[in-house]
Design a protein around this motif. Structure first.
Motif, mmCIF file in Angstrom:
data_model
loop_
_atom_site.group_PDB
_atom_site.id
_atom_site.type_symbol
_atom_site.label_atom_id
_atom_site.label_comp_id
_atom_site.label_asym_id
_atom_site.label_seq_id
_atom_site.Cartn_x
_atom_site.Cartn_y
_atom_site.Cartn_z
ATOM 1 N N THR A 193 0.810 -1.223 0.000
ATOM 2 C CA THR A 193 0.000 0.000 0.000
ATOM 3 C C THR A 193 0.846 1.277 0.000
ATOM 4 O OG1 THR A 193 -0.136 -0.034 2.432
ATOM 5 C CG2 THR A 193 -1.893 -1.149 1.195
ATOM 6 N N LEU A 194 2.171 1.149 -0.016
ATOM 7 C CA LEU A 194 3.033 2.328 0.084
ATOM 8 C C LEU A 194 2.817 3.337 -1.044
ATOM 9 C CD1 LEU A 194 5.171 3.704 1.751
ATOM 10 C CD2 LEU A 194 6.936 2.435 0.496
ATOM 11 N N PRO A 195 2.673 2.928 -2.310
ATOM 12 C CA PRO A 195 2.375 3.951 -3.340
ATOM 13 C C PRO A 195 1.103 4.731 -3.051
ATOM 14 C CG PRO A 195 3.082 1.901 -4.372
ATOM 15 C CD PRO A 195 2.891 1.601 -2.917
ATOM 16 N N GLY A 196 0.076 4.052 -2.550
ATOM 17 C CA GLY A 196 -1.146 4.757 -2.174
ATOM 18 C C GLY A 196 -0.914 5.714 -1.029
ATOM 19 N N LEU A 197 -0.076 5.323 -0.059
ATOM 20 C CA LEU A 197 0.243 6.206 1.059
ATOM 21 C C LEU A 197 0.992 7.449 0.584
ATOM 22 C CD1 LEU A 197 1.279 3.679 3.857
ATOM 23 C CD2 LEU A 197 -0.655 5.268 3.905
ATOM 24 N N ILE A 198 1.862 7.280 -0.403
ATOM 25 C CA ILE A 198 2.566 8.438 -0.955
ATOM 26 C C ILE A 198 1.574 9.374 -1.632
ATOM 27 C CG2 ILE A 198 4.260 9.170 -2.678
ATOM 28 C CD1 ILE A 198 5.828 6.648 -2.062
ATOM 29 N N GLY A 199 0.587 8.802 -2.330
ATOM 30 C CA GLY A 199 -0.463 9.632 -2.920
ATOM 31 C C GLY A 199 -1.246 10.391 -1.866
ATOM 32 N N VAL A 200 -1.560 9.730 -0.754
ATOM 33 C CA VAL A 200 -2.254 10.402 0.352
ATOM 34 C C VAL A 200 -1.388 11.523 0.915
ATOM 35 C CG1 VAL A 200 -3.117 10.092 2.695
ATOM 36 C CG2 VAL A 200 -3.666 8.412 0.945
ATOM 37 N N ALA A 201 -0.076 11.259 1.050
ATOM 38 C CA ALA A 201 0.835 12.289 1.550
ATOM 39 C C ALA A 201 0.860 13.494 0.626
ATOM 40 C CB ALA A 201 2.239 11.705 1.693
ATOM 41 N N LEU A 202 0.876 13.237 -0.682
ATOM 42 C CA LEU A 202 0.883 14.333 -1.649
ATOM 43 C C LEU A 202 -0.394 15.150 -1.544
ATOM 44 C CD1 LEU A 202 2.235 15.754 -4.036
ATOM 45 C CD2 LEU A 202 1.165 14.068 -5.547
ATOM 46 N N PHE A 203 -1.539 14.473 -1.463
ATOM 47 C CA PHE A 203 -2.809 15.179 -1.302
ATOM 48 C C PHE A 203 -2.809 15.991 -0.011
ATOM 49 C CE2 PHE A 203 -5.027 12.861 -4.654
ATOM 50 C CZ PHE A 203 -5.973 13.793 -5.036
ATOM 51 N N GLY A 204 -2.401 15.352 1.082
ATOM 52 C CA GLY A 204 -2.441 16.021 2.376
ATOM 53 C C GLY A 204 -1.592 17.274 2.405
ATOM 54 N N PHE A 205 -0.380 17.186 1.867
ATOM 55 C CA PHE A 205 0.519 18.339 1.923
ATOM 56 C C PHE A 205 0.042 19.459 1.015
ATOM 57 C CE2 PHE A 205 4.136 20.795 0.428
ATOM 58 C CZ PHE A 205 4.691 21.202 1.633
#
Length: 287
Positions: A193-205
């Motif tokens: 799930t790490l690529p999805g987590l990176i996407g969430v991080a990008l959205f969040g920031f």
């Protein structure tokens, strides 16, 4: 005679609409970038007066109204805090929703409800809540809660989509090999799930970094960068706002590029690891 390419009927009207849309979308950004490279004493509109880096120097070491350095730092810190909290809470929410706990539908609608409510009302509500408690909302407290009400729904929706594609047989195989729940989480679920987590991080920031409506009433004494920009526009705007706009645009593009690069590296490593496992399995079967 060479082969003549024939356009489909209606190609040029559709192409014209598409290019006009691109111009409408990116034209203001191009104008801001161009006007940021003006000389001292320039105006906020065309015609452009000279060419220099004066207003970029003004952002770094200001002598006019509008010091954007500390607001930028506050927006950066707040964005990073929101990013990590959004990643962690969205990941935990994804794990929880896989279990179909009692009341999960109600929780889901509560989470996404803030997307429907106008942003300014969220900001006013949090500000009034702090006032009723006898507290003063600040960029690191009230603004943090306001930003999470904006980023968490996106993060949860992304992680729900990611976990919906996670094959439970992978976890079962790990447990059959004697892995504990923590080992399965660390070595199976998180890497997948790490690529999805990176996407969430990008959205969040990015959502937190440039958010104004949800910050306007809860920033407190010290402004974030979007609030400072709006205040400067109402007081004494100079082309320095174009320079900071250009710098923040470049900064956002760098963040996006780094995120995509991280996902690319993860995918390449995962592909390489799968190839090595398959090769070892083939050698074992040949032996």
């Amino acid at each position: 005679m060479g082969h003549e390419t024939r356009r489909a009927p209606g190609y040029w009207p559709r192409a014209t609409i598409f290019y006009l849309y691109l111009l409408f979308l990116y034209g203001p950004i191009i104008i801001i970038v161009v006007l940021s490279f003006q000389d001292d004493g320039a105006s906020l509109s065309f015609p452009m007066q000279g060419f220099s880096l004066f207003w970029f120097k003004e952002v770094i070491d200001p002598s006019y109204i509008g010091d954007f350095r500390w607001p930028f730092g506050r927006s950066l810190i707040l964005g990073l805090i929101v990013m990590f909290l959004t990643m962690g809470l969205s990941f935990l929410a994804g794990l929880a929703f896989r279990k179909n706990f009692t009341g999960n539908i109600v929780v889901f609608y509560i989470v996404v409800a803030s997307l429907i409510c106008p942003s300014i009302l969220i900001s006013l509500g949090i500000g009034l809540g702090f006032s009723n408690l006898g507290m003063t909302s600040q960029w690191w407290s009230g603004a943090l809660g306001a930003h999470l009400s904006w980023t968490l729904p996106f993060g949860v929706l992304i992680m729900l989509a990611v976990f919906s594609r996670l094959d439970p047989r992978l976890e079962e195989a790990a447990r059959d090999q004697g892995a504990t729940q923590w080992q399965t989480l660390r070595n199976v679920i998180i890497p997948i799930t790490l690529p999805g987590l990176i996407g969430v991080a990008l959205f969040g920031f990015t959502l937190s970094y440039d958010e104004f409506p949800r910050t306007s009433s809860v920033a407190g004494e010290f402004n974030t960068l979007p609030v400072e920009l709006v205040n400067t526009l109402t007081l004494a705007a100079t082309p320095a706002i174009y320079a900071i706009g250009t710098m923040t645009t470049v900064f956002s593009l760098v963040v996006i590029f780094v995120s995509f690069l991280a996902v690319y590296i993860i995918q390449k490593r995962r592909t390489g690891a799968g190839f090595n496992i398959a090769r070892k399995a083939g050698k074992a079967s040949d032996g």
